[in-house]
Design a protein around this motif. Structure first.
Motif, PDB file in Angstrom:
ATOM      1  N   GLY A   1       0.365  -1.090  -0.469  1.00 19.59           N
ATOM      2  CA  GLY A   1      -0.482  -0.028  -0.397  1.00 19.59           C
ATOM      3  C   GLY A   1       0.895   0.882  -0.297  1.00 19.59           C
ATOM      4  O   GLY A   1       0.513   2.667   0.645  1.00 19.59           O
ATOM      5  N   SER A   2       2.208   1.089   0.151  1.00 17.65           N
ATOM      6  CA  SER A   2       2.835   2.620  -0.278  1.00 17.65           C
ATOM      7  C   SER A   2       2.776   3.837  -1.529  1.00 17.65           C
ATOM      8  O   SER A   2       1.972   2.931  -2.426  1.00 17.65           O
ATOM      9  CB  SER A   2       4.661   2.096  -0.186  1.00 17.65           C
ATOM     10  N   GLY A   3       1.731   4.722  -0.747  1.00 14.32           N
ATOM     11  CA  GLY A   3       1.972   5.924  -1.881  1.00 14.32           C
ATOM     12  C   GLY A   3       0.580   5.888  -2.077  1.00 14.32           C
ATOM     13  O   GLY A   3       0.244   7.214  -2.511  1.00 14.32           O
ATOM     14  N   LEU A   4      -0.356   5.145  -1.352  1.00 17.05           N
ATOM     15  CA  LEU A   4      -1.747   5.375  -1.767  1.00 17.05           C
ATOM     16  C   LEU A   4      -1.960   6.292  -0.499  1.00 17.05           C
ATOM     17  O   LEU A   4      -2.185   5.914   0.638  1.00 17.05           O
ATOM     18  CB  LEU A   4      -2.333   4.410  -1.880  1.00 17.05           C
ATOM     19  N   SER A   5      -2.421   7.997  -0.690  1.00 18.04           N
ATOM     20  CA  SER A   5      -3.020   8.595   0.074  1.00 18.04           C
ATOM     21  C   SER A   5      -4.546   8.263   0.833  1.00 18.04           C
ATOM     22  O   SER A   5      -4.410   8.276   2.020  1.00 18.04           O
ATOM     23  CB  SER A   5      -2.548  10.270  -0.410  1.00 18.04           C
ATOM     24  N   GLY A   6      -5.435   7.791  -0.290  1.00 16.79           N
ATOM     25  CA  GLY A   6      -6.543   7.441   0.237  1.00 16.79           C
ATOM     26  C   GLY A   6      -6.416   6.350   1.526  1.00 16.79           C
ATOM     27  O   GLY A   6      -7.205   6.494   1.583  1.00 16.79           O
ATOM     28  N   LEU A   7      -5.480   5.304   0.659  1.00 16.03           N
ATOM     29  CA  LEU A   7      -5.734   4.482   2.009  1.00 16.03           C
ATOM     30  C   LEU A   7      -5.182   4.341   3.346  1.00 16.03           C
ATOM     31  O   LEU A   7      -5.262   4.830   4.564  1.00 16.03           O
ATOM     32  CB  LEU A   7      -4.521   3.271   1.839  1.00 16.03           C
ATOM     33  N   SER A   8      -4.343   6.008   3.622  1.00  9.12           N
ATOM     34  CA  SER A   8      -3.979   6.938   4.746  1.00  9.12           C
ATOM     35  C   SER A   8      -5.553   7.258   5.662  1.00  9.12           C
ATOM     36  O   SER A   8      -5.610   6.905   6.543  1.00  9.12           O
ATOM     37  CB  SER A   8      -2.585   7.586   4.596  1.00  9.12           C
ATOM     38  N   THR A   9      -5.989   7.877   5.417  1.00  3.19           N
ATOM     39  CA  THR A   9      -7.336   8.343   5.284  1.00  3.19           C
ATOM     40  C   THR A   9      -8.098   7.144   5.933  1.00  3.19           C
ATOM     41  O   THR A   9      -8.951   7.394   6.923  1.00  3.19           O
ATOM     42  CB  THR A   9      -7.441   9.140   4.117  1.00  3.19           C
ATOM     43  N   VAL A  10      -8.289   5.889   4.869  1.00  5.96           N
ATOM     44  CA  VAL A  10      -8.841   4.890   5.445  1.00  5.96           C
ATOM     45  C   VAL A  10      -8.488   4.008   6.440  1.00  5.96           C
ATOM     46  O   VAL A  10      -8.975   4.126   8.115  1.00  5.96           O
ATOM     47  CB  VAL A  10      -9.091   3.689   4.250  1.00  5.96           C
ATOM     48  N   LEU A  11      -6.968   4.179   6.924  1.00  4.89           N
ATOM     49  CA  LEU A  11      -6.999   3.142   8.536  1.00  4.89           C
ATOM     50  C   LEU A  11      -7.072   4.777   9.310  1.00  4.89           C
ATOM     51  O   LEU A  11      -7.164   4.186  10.497  1.00  4.89           O
ATOM     52  CB  LEU A  11      -4.783   2.949   7.966  1.00  4.89           C
ATOM     53  N   GLY A  12      -6.377   5.740   9.496  1.00  6.50           N
ATOM     54  CA  GLY A  12      -7.082   6.687  10.425  1.00  6.50           C
ATOM     55  C   GLY A  12      -8.344   6.708  10.848  1.00  6.50           C
ATOM     56  O   GLY A  12      -8.558   6.966  12.004  1.00  6.50           O
ATOM     57  N   LYS A  13      -9.452   6.202  10.029  1.00  8.59           N
ATOM     58  CA  LYS A  13     -10.747   6.319  10.777  1.00  8.59           C
ATOM     59  C   LYS A  13     -10.882   4.619  10.935  1.00  8.59           C
ATOM     60  O   LYS A  13     -11.455   4.842  12.242  1.00  8.59           O
ATOM     61  CB  LYS A  13     -11.563   6.124   9.444  1.00  8.59           C
ATOM     62  N   ALA A  14      -9.999   3.462  10.798  1.00 10.27           N
ATOM     63  CA  ALA A  14     -10.656   2.902  11.407  1.00 10.27           C
ATOM     64  C   ALA A  14     -10.425   2.474  12.968  1.00 10.27           C
ATOM     65  O   ALA A  14     -11.232   2.194  13.533  1.00 10.27           O
ATOM     66  CB  ALA A  14      -9.910   1.485  10.768  1.00 10.27           C
ATOM     67  N   GLN A  15      -9.315   3.328  13.435  1.00  8.59           N
ATOM     68  CA  GLN A  15      -8.495   2.679  14.774  1.00  8.59           C
ATOM     69  C   GLN A  15      -9.897   3.262  15.623  1.00  8.59           C
ATOM     70  O   GLN A  15     -10.456   2.919  16.839  1.00  8.59           O
ATOM     71  CB  GLN A  15      -7.153   3.710  14.830  1.00  8.59           C
ATOM     72  N   VAL A  16      -9.985   4.827  15.645  1.00  6.48           N
ATOM     73  CA  VAL A  16     -11.295   5.560  15.903  1.00  6.48           C
ATOM     74  C   VAL A  16     -12.748   4.587  16.437  1.00  6.48           C
ATOM     75  O   VAL A  16     -13.047   4.474  17.273  1.00  6.48           O
ATOM     76  CB  VAL A  16     -11.240   6.901  15.448  1.00  6.48           C
ATOM     77  N   ALA A  17     -12.907   4.197  14.959  1.00  9.59           N
ATOM     78  CA  ALA A  17     -14.378   4.144  14.486  1.00  9.59           C
ATOM     79  C   ALA A  17     -14.618   2.664  15.298  1.00  9.59           C
ATOM     80  O   ALA A  17     -15.114   2.000  15.790  1.00  9.59           O
ATOM     81  CB  ALA A  17     -14.540   3.864  13.331  1.00  9.59           C
TER      82      ALA A  17
END
Length: 804
Positions: free
Chosen positions: A348-364
């Motif tokens: 998943g290197s370089g996929l900025s949209g994926l970073s957004t997805v992961l950022g939400k996963a922990q809190v959610a």
């Protein structure tokens, strides 16, 4: 599982060896003679005959396959009686005569020294003298066995005291070997023809274990994502991709049984995917299920059916809330959707949209588990697939807030110790590895579907934990048990039985207790195995970069769509959940289902984004004259209003056709508007125009696809060009005249700017005469002459310029 017999050392060994040598010499002579007759130049090895279906291939000298299906009790104590049962199968090609089953406990009934000795014994493929001789009792005759025939055996109960165990050893682990003896056509005397091995953990006295081993067990409740992003068009009922979850939640389903089994284990650590809780909660109310072949379509009553799991979902969720609040239990909330950390780290290197997805996963994940179960979950624990870890995966886990990582012992470096160290071990990057014993984890990695498999796993678990406890009986030790995420009901039942039966030398605790136990000083330098040591088989099953890129693209589309919605929560909530589930670890074991799920999410997002669009226009629009109005339509097929849009119309030849400024667009649901742009043309011909929607804000972005069309300008008067050209010429001539006059007057003082305009080349007095002739009071008479009397009576005002 019992092991097939292949080779042994036992009674009448020299006689059988002699007979085998004689048969081998005879066979060699026959082969040599045949090759000589054929004139063969070399020897070609003969192909072995195929084994009978369903039977393991065994050697001719040891043709019996033995399996052990039950050892009761699995961990006997003093005063107990031992009873063993299983199956004997003649896997050879010749009959067996007067077969009987016996028991041995290793040579001299000597216990196995440590965990290494247990593994070495069970890994042996050939019978050896270390297996010992069969005891005089118990013995079970099974009679003659034809080739391929099977029969069950049940050894008579035998008192533990009759096994002559070494009393000086106390609690210990022994080899448990079931041996079969029979006669054959080649050797009518009874001799060993097969063997199966297991282990016998014997617990003689609680005083042998001053300190029980603290055992934490993670109990996974996960399932493939079921909720899709669509809702029913009429009443917004939730929609599931299928109804398999209803089957799993039933009392006899996988999740139903995991719940009931887990309730009986004290101090259990429940590890829960929050997406599962959301799906079950949705099922507690009326819901719909997609029909096969309609993935990605808007949900209607004709492509969905009513779900059937409302009752079981309601019961399961209520039972889970009760189970996790039992005294001593703990709940770990995985990141929402249980993202595949290793796949993301490696692909998943370089996929900025994926970073957004992961950022939400922990809190959610935290919020969902807390809200659905009314508990305070632990949220700083990461669990990569099968506990396999490398530095890249550890880094992604840390970005997700995973300060502690559940790790297989195969993924960390361990010093050479004579004992099993505690589970918690510090890592150089500041994280804590909660190391699960890989030997024990492997016991439950697969579905234990047969009695033989369940017996083997249970005996091995009991033996390993007893041996571990006996390594340092006076020192408090910790152990982490890590079953797979997709733990089956039968494997869970076996694990539960083993945990409860090991209670004589183990003590159940939560994962938090294990994490808080100080690490052994010898493991202070624990490091993670390098990237090239990551198991190749696990890497092959990872989500590829194309799958992860698809999710990142959906995130980008959603970010754009949310900027124009008046009620963004109706889109952000289901799609954020779906994108987190799109990269779930659960797709590791079902790649096709994962592909279908991601495609469904992508298609639905595309439908929403395209619902606000510019309809295609005809290829050519005619503009008559040098001015006109161009109309561009924008439609909104969403069920909510949209705002923050701007429509821009641009010309690819603005010097020929120019258009007015962009227009702001706001649309109610299911509405279309036509924006009007003033176009000005400077010539005839065809000019291409582009209509494009943009978001409004500090960083405007194109929205949707541009629409291109052509404008044909006609009937622009040719005189327009002459007027324009003449105007340009007059300006140039005026400038030239001014330049020439300045050159002529070079060196003379500048004229008074307020002085009358006089021709510098006129004769003396001409100026005065011109003023007199053209004074303001000189007017033509009725016959065309002048009136001298009026001219003479009113002098010209001083300073007034005369004009022709």
């Amino acid at each position: 599982m019992g092991e097939p017999a292949r080779h042994t050392e036992g009674p009448r060994r020299s006689e059988r060896a002699s007979r085998r040598l004689t048969r081998a010499l005879r066979s060699t002579a026959v082969v040599a003679g045949t090759l000589a007759l054929l004139g063969a130049a070399g020897v070609v090895p003969a192909l072995a005959a195929p084994a009978q279906p369903g039977l393991a291939a065994v050697s001719p000298d040891f043709p019996v396959t033995v399996t052990i299906s039950s050892v009761q009790p699995p961990a006997p104590t003093a005063g107990d009686s031992l009873q063993i049962s299983g199956t004997v199968t003649n896997s050879g090609s010749t009959p067996l005569k007067a077969a009987q089953v016996g028991l041995s406990l290793g040579r001299g009934s000597t216990p196995l020294a440590n965990r290494y000795a247990i593994g070495t014994m069970l890994a042996r493929t050939d019978p050896a003298s270390a297996d010992g001789k069969p005891l005089a009792a118990p013995v079970s005759p099974v009679g003659d066995l034809a080739p391929g025939a099977s029969t069950a055996f049940h050894l008579p109960p035998v008192a533990i005291s009759d096994l002559k165990l070494d009393p000086s050893e106390g609690s210990a682990v022994y080899e448990l070997a079931v041996q079969v003896q029979a006669g054959t056509n080649d050797d009518p005397a009874s001799h060993e023809v097969g063997i199966a091995r297991s282990v016998l953990p014997y617990f003689s006295d609680p005083k042998d274990v001053p300190q029980k081993t603290q055992v934490a067990t993670v109990w996974p409740l996960t399932h493939q994502a079921e909720l899709v992003t669509q809702t029913l068009d009429t009443d917004q009922s939730p929609v599931l991709r299928d109804d398999s979850l209803a089957t799993d939640l039933a009392p006899n389903g996988r999740l139903g049984q995991l719940l009931s089994l887990g309730e009986q284990i004290p101090s259990l650590t429940w590890v829960i995917d929050p997406a599962l809780l959301d799906a079950v909660t949705a099922m507690t109310k009326p819901y719909r299920v997609q029909l096969p072949g309609h993935s990605g379509e808007p949900a209607h009553s004709d492509n969905t059916v009513a779900g059937t799991g409302t009752a079981v979902a309601t019961h399961w969720l209520d039972e889970l809330r009760h189970a996790v609040t039992q005294k001593g239990d703990e709940v770990v909330a995985l990141p929402y959707g249980d993202p595949d950390l290793a796949s993301i780290a490696h692909n998943g290197s370089g996929l900025s949209g994926l970073s957004t997805v992961l950022g939400k996963a922990q809190v959610a994940g935290q919020v969902t588990v807390e809200g659905r179960l009314m508990v305070d979950p632990v949220g700083d624990i990461a669990w990569p697939y099968q506990g396999a870890l490398d530095p890249q995966t550890a880094q992604v886990a840390q970005q997700l807030g995973g300060s502690k990582i559940i790790v297989s012992s195969a993924s960390v470096s361990d010093p050479q110790l004579s004992y099993t160290p505690n589970a918690a071990r510090p890592l150089p990057n500041g994280q804590t590895a909660l190391v699960a014993d890989s030997t024990i984890a492997d016991l439950f990695a697969n579905d234990l579907a047969t009695p033989e498999a369940r017996s083997a796993a249970e005996q091995r678990f009991l033996a390993e934990t007893l041996a571990m406890t006996r390594q340092q009986p006076s020192t408090q030790r910790t152990l982490l048990v890590m079953p797979p995420r997709n733990l089956t009901a039968q494997s869970a039942q076996t694990l539960q039985d083993a945990l409860l039966k090991s209670g004589q030398w183990t003590n159940p605790v939560t994962l938090d207790t294990v994490a808080g136990t100080p690490a052994d000083p010898a493991t202070a330098d624990t490091t993670v195995q390098p990237a090239d040591a990551y198991p190749a088989a696990l890497r092959a099953g990872e989500l590829p970069s194309s799958n992860l890129g698809q999710v990142a693209d959906v995130q980008g589309q959603m970010d754009l769509l949310l900027q124009i919605l008046t009620n963004p929560g109706r889109v952000s909530s289901p799609f954020s959940a779906a994108m987190m589930s799109s990269v779930s670890t659960s797709w590791r074991t079902d790649a096709k289902a994962g592909d279908d799920y991601r495609t469904n999410v992508s298609k639905n997002m595309g439908q929403l984004v395209n619902a606000v669009s510019i309809p295609k226009k005809s290829n050519k629009i005619t503009l008559a004259g040098n001015e006109g109005v161009l109309q561009v339509s924008v439609k909104n097929d969403l069920t909510q209003p949209v705002i923050n849009l701007e429509l821009r119309l641009t010309s690819n030849q603005p010097y020929r056709v120019s258009v007015s400024k962009p227009q702001n667009i706001s649309l109610s649901s299911a509405q279309s508007v036509s924006a009007k742009f003033l176009a000005q043309a400077q010539g005839n011909g065809v000019v291409q125009m582009t209509a494009q929607l943009y978001t409004v804000g500090p960083n405007p972005q194109p929205y949707g696809e541009p629409v291109k069309f052509s404008v044909e300008v006609s009937q622009v008067p040719n005189g327009v060009w002459w007027v324009v050209g003449a105007g340009v010429l007059l300006v140039l001539l005026a400038g030239l005249r001014f330049f020439l006059q300045r050159r002529k007057r070079k060196g003379e003082p500048d004229d008074d700017p307020d002085a009358p305009l006089v021709d510098p080349d006129a004769p003396d007095g001409a100026g005065e005469a011109l003023d007199a002739e053209d004074g303001p009071d000189s007017r033509p008479s009725a016959d065309g002459g002048t009136n001298p009397s009026e001219s003479d009576s009113r002098p010209t005002p001083e300073g007034t310029a005369a004009h022709p």
